[in-house]
Design a protein around this motif. Structure first.
Motif, mmCIF file in Angstrom:
data_model
loop_
_atom_site.group_PDB
_atom_site.id
_atom_site.type_symbol
_atom_site.label_atom_id
_atom_site.label_comp_id
_atom_site.label_asym_id
_atom_site.label_seq_id
_atom_site.Cartn_x
_atom_site.Cartn_y
_atom_site.Cartn_z
ATOM 1 N N PHE A 137 0.855 -1.208 0.391
ATOM 2 C CA PHE A 137 -0.118 0.117 -0.113
ATOM 3 C C PHE A 137 1.393 1.092 0.250
ATOM 4 O O PHE A 137 2.189 1.132 0.853
ATOM 5 N N TRP A 138 0.339 2.176 -0.683
ATOM 6 C CA TRP A 138 0.919 3.387 -0.944
ATOM 7 C C TRP A 138 0.210 4.059 0.050
ATOM 8 O O TRP A 138 -0.805 4.541 -0.451
ATOM 9 N N TYR A 139 0.182 5.341 1.108
ATOM 10 C CA TYR A 139 0.218 6.798 1.437
ATOM 11 C C TYR A 139 0.910 7.746 0.890
ATOM 12 O O TYR A 139 2.083 7.142 1.259
ATOM 13 N N ARG A 140 -0.336 8.670 1.207
ATOM 14 C CA ARG A 140 0.390 10.476 2.060
ATOM 15 C C ARG A 140 -0.015 11.061 2.862
ATOM 16 O O ARG A 140 -1.150 10.624 2.976
ATOM 17 N N GLN A 141 0.787 11.555 3.020
ATOM 18 C CA GLN A 141 0.599 11.471 4.793
ATOM 19 C C GLN A 141 1.022 13.445 4.869
ATOM 20 O O GLN A 141 2.489 13.548 5.107
ATOM 21 N N PHE B 234 -2.929 4.108 -3.294
ATOM 22 C CA PHE B 234 -2.876 2.569 -4.195
ATOM 23 C C PHE B 234 -2.537 1.928 -3.337
ATOM 24 O O PHE B 234 -1.763 1.801 -2.010
ATOM 25 N N THR B 235 -3.179 0.421 -3.817
ATOM 26 C CA THR B 235 -2.896 -1.234 -3.339
ATOM 27 C C THR B 235 -2.691 -1.977 -4.500
ATOM 28 O O THR B 235 -3.038 -2.278 -5.593
ATOM 29 N N GLY C 150 4.925 -6.966 -11.371
ATOM 30 C CA GLY C 150 4.043 -6.308 -12.618
ATOM 31 C C GLY C 150 3.200 -5.639 -12.325
ATOM 32 O O GLY C 150 2.403 -5.358 -13.555
ATOM 33 N N GLU C 151 2.633 -5.506 -11.815
ATOM 34 C CA GLU C 151 0.998 -4.612 -11.416
ATOM 35 C C GLU C 151 1.430 -3.500 -10.874
ATOM 36 O O GLU C 151 2.332 -2.590 -10.672
ATOM 37 N N GLU C 152 0.354 -2.021 -12.036
ATOM 38 C CA GLU C 152 0.587 -0.840 -12.073
ATOM 39 C C GLU C 152 -0.511 -0.520 -11.381
ATOM 40 O O GLU C 152 -1.651 -0.654 -12.139
ATOM 41 N N LYS C 153 -0.150 0.500 -11.247
ATOM 42 C CA LYS C 153 -1.609 1.929 -10.872
ATOM 43 C C LYS C 153 -1.076 2.681 -11.231
ATOM 44 O O LYS C 153 -0.022 3.471 -10.533
#
Lengths: 110, 115
Positions: free
Chosen positions: A34-38, A48-49, A54-57
């Motif tokens: 997971f990516w978060y912004r704080q 994003f999850t 190989g996955e991209e979002k």
């Protein structure tokens, strides 16, 4: 031993100067990354999850990618409002807890 | 857009006092969490809660801590006898419970200051 390592710790960019943030992980049995912004004094805001290598979002100027050992958050033509700390976290098999990295503090100068 | 809310935004207490931090998770979510972040440090997991019981807890979550879902909307974290080292931002999070790698959505946090 840290399971999630983010680099660099801090990054200064000029507006429009693209770059990438790195998140490397050592957990086995990854269920999700997971990516978060704080923002200062605020809670983590979900970005994003990613579930498998190989996955991209993508979302606006941000693109997240995942390999078997690391994830990258690419920032294209950043703006000053993209300044924040970006957190990476992993969820592994058999656990409900997110394990966070220390974050990358991004500053975009106008 | 639904969001997790937390009250109060800032709580100041004396060492040894009890505090209750409150959270209203997103309404259709089934999994609830508490995390904390000491100033300048990583976000750390405390506890997860599902189906009215603790599903996982960390070493930090000792007998001084407890969680409760007193009604259909609130989720609370109680610290029975606060210590100086409990000073931190406390974040509540909730997840839909879809299985797999469920996304956790965080609230704005409660800043706890123990004097």
């Amino acid at each position: 031993e840290d399971q999630v390592t983010q680099s660099p710790e801090a990054l200064r960019l000029q507006e429009g100067e693209s770059s990438s943030l790195n998140c490397s992980y050592t957990v086995s049995g990854l269920r999700g990354l997971f990516w978060y912004r704080q923002d200062p004094g605020k809670g983590p805001e979900f970005l994003f999850t990613l579930y498998s290598a190989g996955e991209e979002k993508e979302k606006e100027r941000l693109k997240a990618t995942l390999t078997k050992k690391e994830s990258f958050l690419h920032i294209t033509a950043p703006k000053p409002e993209d300044s924040a700390t970006y957190l990476c976290a992993v969820l592994q098999d058999g656990s409900e807890k997110l394990v966070f990295g220390k974050g990358t503090k991004l500053t975009v100068n106008p | 857009e639904p969001e997790v809310t937390q009250t109060p935004s800032h709580q100041v207490t004396q060492m040894g006092q009890e505090v209750i931090l409150r959270c209203v998770p997103i309404s259709n979510h089934l999994y609830f969490y508490w995390y904390r972040q000491i100033l300048g440090q990583k976000v750390e997991f405390l506890v997860s809660f599902y189906n009215n019981e603790i599903s996982e807890k960390s070493e930090i979550f000792d007998d001084q801590f407890s969680v409760e879902r007193p009604d259909g909307s609130n989720f609370t974290l109680k610290i029975r006898s606060t210590k100086l080292e409990d000073s931190a931002m406390y974040f509540c999070a909730s997840g839909l419970g879809e299985g797999g790698a469920d996304t956790q959505y965080f609230g704005p946090g409660t800043r706890l200051t123990v004097l």
